[in-house]
Design a protein around this motif. Sequence first.
Motif, PDB file in Angstrom:
ATOM      1  N   VAL A   1       0.854  -1.191   0.000  1.00 10.83           N
ATOM      2  CA  VAL A   1       0.000   0.000   0.000  1.00 10.83           C
ATOM      3  C   VAL A   1       0.889   1.240   0.000  1.00 10.83           C
ATOM      4  CG1 VAL A   1      -1.808   1.250   1.222  1.00 10.83           C
ATOM      5  CG2 VAL A   1      -1.760  -1.261   1.274  1.00 10.83           C
ATOM      6  N   LYS A   2       0.744   2.086  -1.013  1.00 12.95           N
ATOM      7  CA  LYS A   2       1.580   3.273  -1.107  1.00 12.95           C
ATOM      8  C   LYS A   2       1.056   4.419  -0.250  1.00 12.95           C
ATOM      9  CE  LYS A   2       3.488   2.309  -5.679  1.00 12.95           C
ATOM     10  NZ  LYS A   2       3.699   2.814  -7.061  1.00 12.95           N
ATOM     11  N   ASN A   3      -0.274   4.573  -0.173  1.00 13.30           N
ATOM     12  CA  ASN A   3      -0.853   5.653   0.626  1.00 13.30           C
ATOM     13  C   ASN A   3      -2.120   5.140   1.305  1.00 13.30           C
ATOM     14  OD1 ASN A   3      -1.697   8.007   1.799  1.00 13.30           O
ATOM     15  ND2 ASN A   3      -2.062   9.106  -0.116  1.00 13.30           N
ATOM     16  N   PRO A   4      -2.060   4.860   2.608  1.00 14.24           N
ATOM     17  CA  PRO A   4      -3.223   4.282   3.302  1.00 14.24           C
ATOM     18  C   PRO A   4      -4.255   5.315   3.749  1.00 14.24           C
ATOM     19  CG  PRO A   4      -1.405   4.492   4.832  1.00 14.24           C
ATOM     20  CD  PRO A   4      -0.896   5.004   3.502  1.00 14.24           C
ATOM     21  N   LEU A   5      -3.996   6.582   3.522  1.00 20.63           N
ATOM     22  CA  LEU A   5      -4.874   7.636   4.022  1.00 20.63           C
ATOM     23  C   LEU A   5      -6.296   7.464   3.499  1.00 20.63           C
ATOM     24  CD1 LEU A   5      -4.857  10.268   5.711  1.00 20.63           C
ATOM     25  CD2 LEU A   5      -4.503  11.509   3.559  1.00 20.63           C
ATOM     26  N   GLY A   6      -7.274   7.439   4.444  1.00 21.27           N
ATOM     27  CA  GLY A   6      -8.679   7.322   4.080  1.00 21.27           C
ATOM     28  C   GLY A   6      -9.208   5.910   4.020  1.00 21.27           C
ATOM     29  N   LEU A   7      -8.342   4.907   4.133  1.00 14.77           N
ATOM     30  CA  LEU A   7      -8.780   3.514   4.097  1.00 14.77           C
ATOM     31  C   LEU A   7      -9.055   3.013   5.512  1.00 14.77           C
ATOM     32  CD1 LEU A   7      -6.214   2.119   1.477  1.00 14.77           C
ATOM     33  CD2 LEU A   7      -8.571   2.858   1.078  1.00 14.77           C
ATOM     34  N   HIS A   8      -9.858   1.963   5.618  1.00 19.05           N
ATOM     35  CA  HIS A   8     -10.180   1.369   6.921  1.00 19.05           C
ATOM     36  C   HIS A   8      -9.288   0.150   7.158  1.00 19.05           C
ATOM     37  CE1 HIS A   8     -13.933   3.643   7.826  1.00 19.05           C
ATOM     38  NE2 HIS A   8     -13.940   3.792   6.513  1.00 19.05           N
ATOM     39  N   ALA A   9      -8.923  -0.071   8.412  1.00 18.52           N
ATOM     40  CA  ALA A   9      -8.076  -1.222   8.741  1.00 18.52           C
ATOM     41  C   ALA A   9      -8.122  -1.474  10.241  1.00 18.52           C
ATOM     42  CB  ALA A   9      -6.635  -0.972   8.300  1.00 18.52           C
ATOM     43  N   ASP A  10      -7.937  -2.755  10.602  1.00 16.92           N
ATOM     44  CA  ASP A  10      -7.770  -3.097  12.011  1.00 16.92           C
ATOM     45  C   ASP A  10      -6.334  -2.804  12.464  1.00 16.92           C
ATOM     46  OD1 ASP A  10     -10.382  -4.023  12.530  1.00 16.92           O
ATOM     47  OD2 ASP A  10      -9.916  -5.893  11.475  1.00 16.92           O
ATOM     48  N   ARG A  11      -5.358  -3.067  11.556  1.00 17.54           N
ATOM     49  CA  ARG A  11      -3.955  -2.821  11.890  1.00 17.54           C
ATOM     50  C   ARG A  11      -3.286  -2.090  10.724  1.00 17.54           C
ATOM     51  NH1 ARG A  11      -2.299  -5.057  16.373  1.00 17.54           N
ATOM     52  NH2 ARG A  11      -0.092  -4.780  15.826  1.00 17.54           N
ATOM     53  N   LEU A  12      -2.529  -1.082  11.066  1.00 15.49           N
ATOM     54  CA  LEU A  12      -1.775  -0.303  10.088  1.00 15.49           C
ATOM     55  C   LEU A  12      -0.291  -0.494  10.343  1.00 15.49           C
ATOM     56  CD1 LEU A  12      -1.543   1.942   7.872  1.00 15.49           C
ATOM     57  CD2 LEU A  12      -1.612   3.606   9.761  1.00 15.49           C
ATOM     58  N   GLY A  13       0.460  -0.781   9.293  1.00 19.11           N
ATOM     59  CA  GLY A  13       1.891  -0.994   9.445  1.00 19.11           C
ATOM     60  C   GLY A  13       2.682  -0.302   8.348  1.00 19.11           C
ATOM     61  N   VAL A  14       3.994  -0.296   8.524  1.00 17.71           N
ATOM     62  CA  VAL A  14       4.877   0.311   7.529  1.00 17.71           C
ATOM     63  C   VAL A  14       6.211  -0.429   7.541  1.00 17.71           C
ATOM     64  CG1 VAL A  14       5.847   2.025   9.138  1.00 17.71           C
ATOM     65  CG2 VAL A  14       5.844   2.495   6.681  1.00 17.71           C
ATOM     66  N   HIS A  15       6.801  -0.569   6.359  1.00 16.17           N
ATOM     67  CA  HIS A  15       8.164  -1.084   6.225  1.00 16.17           C
ATOM     68  C   HIS A  15       9.095   0.118   6.097  1.00 16.17           C
ATOM     69  CE1 HIS A  15       6.748  -5.102   5.918  1.00 16.17           C
ATOM     70  NE2 HIS A  15       6.203  -4.958   4.715  1.00 16.17           N
ATOM     71  N   VAL A  16      10.116   0.168   6.934  1.00 14.66           N
ATOM     72  CA  VAL A  16      11.079   1.270   6.923  1.00 14.66           C
ATOM     73  C   VAL A  16      12.422   0.743   6.438  1.00 14.66           C
ATOM     74  CG1 VAL A  16      12.250   3.026   8.292  1.00 14.66           C
ATOM     75  CG2 VAL A  16       9.896   2.389   8.833  1.00 14.66           C
ATOM     76  N   HIS A  17      12.912   1.337   5.367  1.00 18.78           N
ATOM     77  CA  HIS A  17      14.212   0.946   4.826  1.00 18.78           C
ATOM     78  C   HIS A  17      15.299   1.744   5.537  1.00 18.78           C
ATOM     79  CE1 HIS A  17      17.377   1.390   1.498  1.00 18.78           C
ATOM     80  NE2 HIS A  17      17.582   0.256   2.127  1.00 18.78           N
ATOM     81  N   VAL A  18      16.256   1.021   6.125  1.00 18.72           N
ATOM     82  CA  VAL A  18      17.329   1.645   6.899  1.00 18.72           C
ATOM     83  C   VAL A  18      18.675   1.281   6.283  1.00 18.72           C
ATOM     84  CG1 VAL A  18      18.418   1.857   9.162  1.00 18.72           C
ATOM     85  CG2 VAL A  18      15.942   1.497   9.003  1.00 18.72           C
TER      86      VAL A  18
END
Length: 420
Positions: free
Chosen positions: A143-160
């Motif tokens: 998911v590139k932009n989750p803004l406005g979508l519904h979800a039970d859990r929201l996550g992100v992958h962070v490249h370090v």
Amino acid sequence: MAKVASDELITALDIGSSKVSAMIAQRVAGGELIVLGTGQRESRGVKRGYIADMGATEVAVREAVEQAERIAGLNIENVWVGFSAGGLVSDVASVEVDLGGHRVEQADIDALLQGARESIEPAGRMVLHAQPTLYTLDRVTGVKNPLGLHADRLGVHVHVVAVDGSPVRNLDLCVRSAHLEVKSIVASPLATGMACLSDEERELGVALVELGAGITNVSLFAGGMLVGLTSIPVGAADITDDIASAFGTRRAQAERMKCFHGSANASPRDNHEMIDVAPISVEDDSGDGVRITRAQLISVIRLRLEHLMAEIRRALGELGFDGPVGRQVVLTGGGAELNGIADYAQAALGRSVRVGRPRRLTALPEAHSGPGFATLAGLAHYAASNPVDLRTLPAPDQVVHRARGLGWITRVIRAVQANY
């Protein structure tokens, strides 16, 4: 001097083991990058990607930037600098929060990114990049932009991307000593990938091999991001040294022989083509030059290439690049300009190989359009992309739990398999 808004200008600076190059580009409406000026000087103070002589490197930096300024008719104050030395490590941190089925709002995303910053564990290294890549909604990735979508859990992958701190500090000090502000120090593989790889290649999986003068960086892209990299302390300058040693000539002459007569592939006619070799003592007129066949020169080049390709195969295996034969390898760096290198690497690695060159730059001089300038072009693309870095976020005010129990490679592989 021409008048251009400072926020439209991007100056890239690539400090390598063989050359220091600079580029001034203007970002115009629509995202197009127009090259206004370039500069290049021989690098005398860098060994294997590390600053070894601060004074010599500072002079080369100043002269390369001044040359670019004269061509562009501009004075610049800050630069984006590439870091290509060894010691770079790449990781992917995964972070999730519980939303309870609510709609994702900007405050949720901000809190998630703040918590992601706290999840970074550099293990004593300096963090060069900490960038959010793709989001997850209820464990569904991509998911590139989750803004406005519904979800039970929201996550992100962070490249370090992290690195040993001392070489970066030396690089920063050297550039600042040339009276230039450092906007950011960028990992070379990350920048080069933006210049040479398509979005689809980065999604499907591709290996990027940068054949520099003193070091070879091998990096792996999958799922749209850099997921692993390693460095090999061998480069194109080692081929030059082998030629100089084998035929008793100066490095400058050996480099010329490699560029004009060298090749990674041999043919029967190479036994009949003769090359004049000037001895080291040519300044004193006390030595007579010798003549060698092109076949002799190529045999020396191929001997070093065999060793280098074996190291690249080993590095690709350690990075997990062992999928279908069709997965591609892209060669960049000055070493990729060697005649026949792509065909040789394809046979040695057993994979499809192409040479990567800078793309999507308007008015790029032909002299700077080869694979040896891919990092320089990539730095301009990276700066123009307005990268988000979690290190610039304010202190987090919400606790976010980091996903644990899986190695970073496993997490990336599962994310890629889930979508591709």
